[in-house]
Design a protein around this motif. Structure first.
Motif, mmCIF file in Angstrom:
data_model
loop_
_atom_site.group_PDB
_atom_site.id
_atom_site.type_symbol
_atom_site.label_atom_id
_atom_site.label_comp_id
_atom_site.label_asym_id
_atom_site.label_seq_id
_atom_site.Cartn_x
_atom_site.Cartn_y
_atom_site.Cartn_z
ATOM 1 N N VAL A 99 -16.268 5.121 12.064
ATOM 2 C CA VAL A 99 -17.147 5.982 11.280
ATOM 3 C C VAL A 99 -16.487 7.335 11.051
ATOM 4 O O VAL A 99 -15.956 7.946 11.979
ATOM 5 C CB VAL A 99 -18.500 6.209 11.999
ATOM 6 C CG1 VAL A 99 -19.415 7.098 11.170
ATOM 7 C CG2 VAL A 99 -19.169 4.884 12.324
ATOM 8 N N LEU A 100 -16.562 7.800 9.821
ATOM 9 C CA LEU A 100 -16.153 9.148 9.472
ATOM 10 C C LEU A 100 -17.388 9.848 8.913
ATOM 11 O O LEU A 100 -18.033 9.323 7.994
ATOM 12 C CB LEU A 100 -15.043 9.126 8.418
ATOM 13 C CG LEU A 100 -14.673 10.480 7.820
ATOM 14 C CD1 LEU A 100 -13.904 11.312 8.854
ATOM 15 C CD2 LEU A 100 -13.853 10.301 6.574
ATOM 16 N N VAL A 101 -17.735 10.985 9.485
ATOM 17 C CA VAL A 101 -18.828 11.797 8.949
ATOM 18 C C VAL A 101 -18.195 12.785 7.979
ATOM 19 O O VAL A 101 -17.298 13.542 8.349
ATOM 20 C CB VAL A 101 -19.585 12.534 10.072
ATOM 21 C CG1 VAL A 101 -20.692 13.398 9.482
ATOM 22 C CG2 VAL A 101 -20.162 11.543 11.080
ATOM 23 N N TRP A 102 -18.662 12.766 6.740
ATOM 24 C CA TRP A 102 -18.102 13.617 5.686
ATOM 25 C C TRP A 102 -19.133 14.646 5.255
ATOM 26 O O TRP A 102 -20.283 14.307 4.989
ATOM 27 C CB TRP A 102 -17.681 12.764 4.489
ATOM 28 C CG TRP A 102 -17.290 13.567 3.294
ATOM 29 C CD1 TRP A 102 -17.976 13.691 2.122
ATOM 30 C CD2 TRP A 102 -16.112 14.369 3.152
ATOM 31 N NE1 TRP A 102 -17.299 14.504 1.265
ATOM 32 C CE2 TRP A 102 -16.152 14.945 1.884
ATOM 33 C CE3 TRP A 102 -15.041 14.654 3.995
ATOM 34 C CZ2 TRP A 102 -15.155 15.795 1.410
ATOM 35 C CZ3 TRP A 102 -14.045 15.499 3.533
ATOM 36 C CH2 TRP A 102 -14.117 16.053 2.252
ATOM 37 N N VAL A 103 -18.697 15.898 5.174
ATOM 38 C CA VAL A 103 -19.518 16.968 4.613
ATOM 39 C C VAL A 103 -18.704 17.585 3.498
ATOM 40 O O VAL A 103 -17.585 18.059 3.723
ATOM 41 C CB VAL A 103 -19.874 18.037 5.677
ATOM 42 C CG1 VAL A 103 -20.653 19.185 5.037
ATOM 43 C CG2 VAL A 103 -20.683 17.413 6.804
ATOM 44 N N GLY A 104 -19.230 17.517 2.296
ATOM 45 C CA GLY A 104 -18.517 18.029 1.129
ATOM 46 C C GLY A 104 -19.071 17.395 -0.121
ATOM 47 O O GLY A 104 -20.183 16.859 -0.124
ATOM 48 N N ALA A 105 -18.279 17.425 -1.164
ATOM 49 C CA ALA A 105 -18.685 16.846 -2.450
ATOM 50 C C ALA A 105 -18.760 15.327 -2.332
ATOM 51 O O ALA A 105 -18.055 14.729 -1.520
ATOM 52 C CB ALA A 105 -17.677 17.234 -3.528
ATOM 53 N N PRO A 106 -19.635 14.695 -3.130
ATOM 54 C CA PRO A 106 -19.684 13.233 -3.138
ATOM 55 C C PRO A 106 -18.311 12.638 -3.439
ATOM 56 O O PRO A 106 -17.505 13.228 -4.159
ATOM 57 C CB PRO A 106 -20.693 12.918 -4.249
ATOM 58 C CG PRO A 106 -21.586 14.115 -4.273
ATOM 59 C CD PRO A 106 -20.658 15.280 -4.002
ATOM 60 N N LEU A 107 -18.055 11.462 -2.872
ATOM 61 C CA LEU A 107 -16.753 10.818 -2.961
ATOM 62 C C LEU A 107 -16.766 9.623 -3.908
ATOM 63 O O LEU A 107 -17.750 8.888 -3.975
ATOM 64 C CB LEU A 107 -16.322 10.334 -1.569
ATOM 65 C CG LEU A 107 -16.210 11.390 -0.479
ATOM 66 C CD1 LEU A 107 -15.980 10.728 0.875
ATOM 67 C CD2 LEU A 107 -15.106 12.375 -0.794
ATOM 68 N N SER A 108 -15.648 9.415 -4.586
ATOM 69 C CA SER A 108 -15.446 8.190 -5.364
ATOM 70 C C SER A 108 -15.017 7.095 -4.394
ATOM 71 O O SER A 108 -14.679 7.358 -3.235
ATOM 72 C CB SER A 108 -14.355 8.413 -6.413
ATOM 73 O OG SER A 108 -13.098 8.580 -5.764
ATOM 74 N N ASP A 109 -14.983 5.854 -4.868
ATOM 75 C CA ASP A 109 -14.527 4.751 -4.024
ATOM 76 C C ASP A 109 -13.107 5.007 -3.514
ATOM 77 O O ASP A 109 -12.809 4.791 -2.340
ATOM 78 C CB ASP A 109 -14.580 3.429 -4.783
ATOM 79 C CG ASP A 109 -16.001 2.971 -5.085
ATOM 80 O OD1 ASP A 109 -16.964 3.661 -4.675
ATOM 81 O OD2 ASP A 109 -16.150 1.919 -5.730
ATOM 82 N N ALA A 110 -12.233 5.474 -4.392
ATOM 83 C CA ALA A 110 -10.844 5.743 -4.000
ATOM 84 C C ALA A 110 -10.779 6.852 -2.945
ATOM 85 O O ALA A 110 -9.975 6.779 -2.009
ATOM 86 C CB ALA A 110 -10.012 6.127 -5.215
ATOM 87 N N GLU A 111 -11.623 7.852 -3.074
ATOM 88 C CA GLU A 111 -11.645 8.940 -2.089
ATOM 89 C C GLU A 111 -12.166 8.466 -0.737
ATOM 90 O O GLU A 111 -11.689 8.908 0.308
ATOM 91 C CB GLU A 111 -12.479 10.114 -2.610
ATOM 92 C CG GLU A 111 -11.821 10.851 -3.760
ATOM 93 C CD GLU A 111 -12.736 11.847 -4.440
ATOM 94 O OE1 GLU A 111 -12.235 12.924 -4.832
ATOM 95 O OE2 GLU A 111 -13.946 11.561 -4.596
ATOM 96 N N VAL A 112 -13.139 7.562 -0.740
ATOM 97 C CA VAL A 112 -13.630 6.989 0.518
ATOM 98 C C VAL A 112 -12.487 6.283 1.233
ATOM 99 O O VAL A 112 -12.254 6.502 2.427
ATOM 100 C CB VAL A 112 -14.805 6.009 0.269
ATOM 101 C CG1 VAL A 112 -15.134 5.220 1.531
ATOM 102 C CG2 VAL A 112 -16.038 6.758 -0.222
ATOM 103 N N LEU A 113 -11.754 5.457 0.515
ATOM 104 C CA LEU A 113 -10.621 4.748 1.105
ATOM 105 C C LEU A 113 -9.567 5.720 1.623
ATOM 106 O O LEU A 113 -9.011 5.532 2.712
ATOM 107 C CB LEU A 113 -10.019 3.766 0.095
ATOM 108 C CG LEU A 113 -10.924 2.614 -0.311
ATOM 109 C CD1 LEU A 113 -10.326 1.845 -1.479
ATOM 110 C CD2 LEU A 113 -11.193 1.685 0.856
ATOM 111 N N ALA A 114 -9.280 6.763 0.852
ATOM 112 C CA ALA A 114 -8.290 7.758 1.268
ATOM 113 C C ALA A 114 -8.739 8.491 2.526
ATOM 114 O O ALA A 114 -7.930 8.725 3.430
ATOM 115 C CB ALA A 114 -8.035 8.737 0.127
#
Length: 119
Positions: A99-114
């Motif tokens: 699990v990665l908790v992300w705080v920031g702008a919404p992510l694209s599919d490619a950004e999620v993978l990155a």
């Protein structure tokens, strides 16, 4: 078998799940509600039940699924260690192996993978 990741956005009493396996987005409104005026997740049990149901309905409970969970409300001052742990546990309880908790702008599919690769 490893599955493609899930991208889980958390809003007031709602989860939105993006399944990168199918490229489909699903939403679930929480009943009973899980948010509190001061915290996005004020009722852990209700939030966990809602997220587990959403994952099960969209994909089935798949083990070894990495996930990015993204709180989108009640973020003034950033997340506390306790809040970050809540989001970690919610995703793990729904079947996420990592699990990665992300705080920031919404992510694209490619950004999620990155993000999951550490890029």
């Amino acid at each position: 078998m490893f599955s493609k990741p899930l991208y889980i956005q958390v809003r007031q009493n709602e989860f939105q799940l993006r399944d990168l396996d199918t490229a489909r987005t699903h939403r679930k409104q929480a009943i009973p509600e899980f948010s509190h005026p001061r915290m996005l997740v004020g009722n852990f049990s209700a939030a966990q039940a809602c997220l587990k149901t959403l994952v099960s309905e969209t994909r089935g409970l798949t083990l070894f699924t990495p996930a990015v969970i993204h709180p989108l409300a009640t973020l003034e001052g950033g997340l506390s260690q306790v809040e970050e742990q809540v989001f970690q546990e919610l995703a793990r309880g729904a079947g996420a192996s990592r699990v990665l908790v992300w705080v920031g702008a919404p992510l694209s599919d490619a950004e999620v993978l990155a993000k999951l690769r550490g890029d």
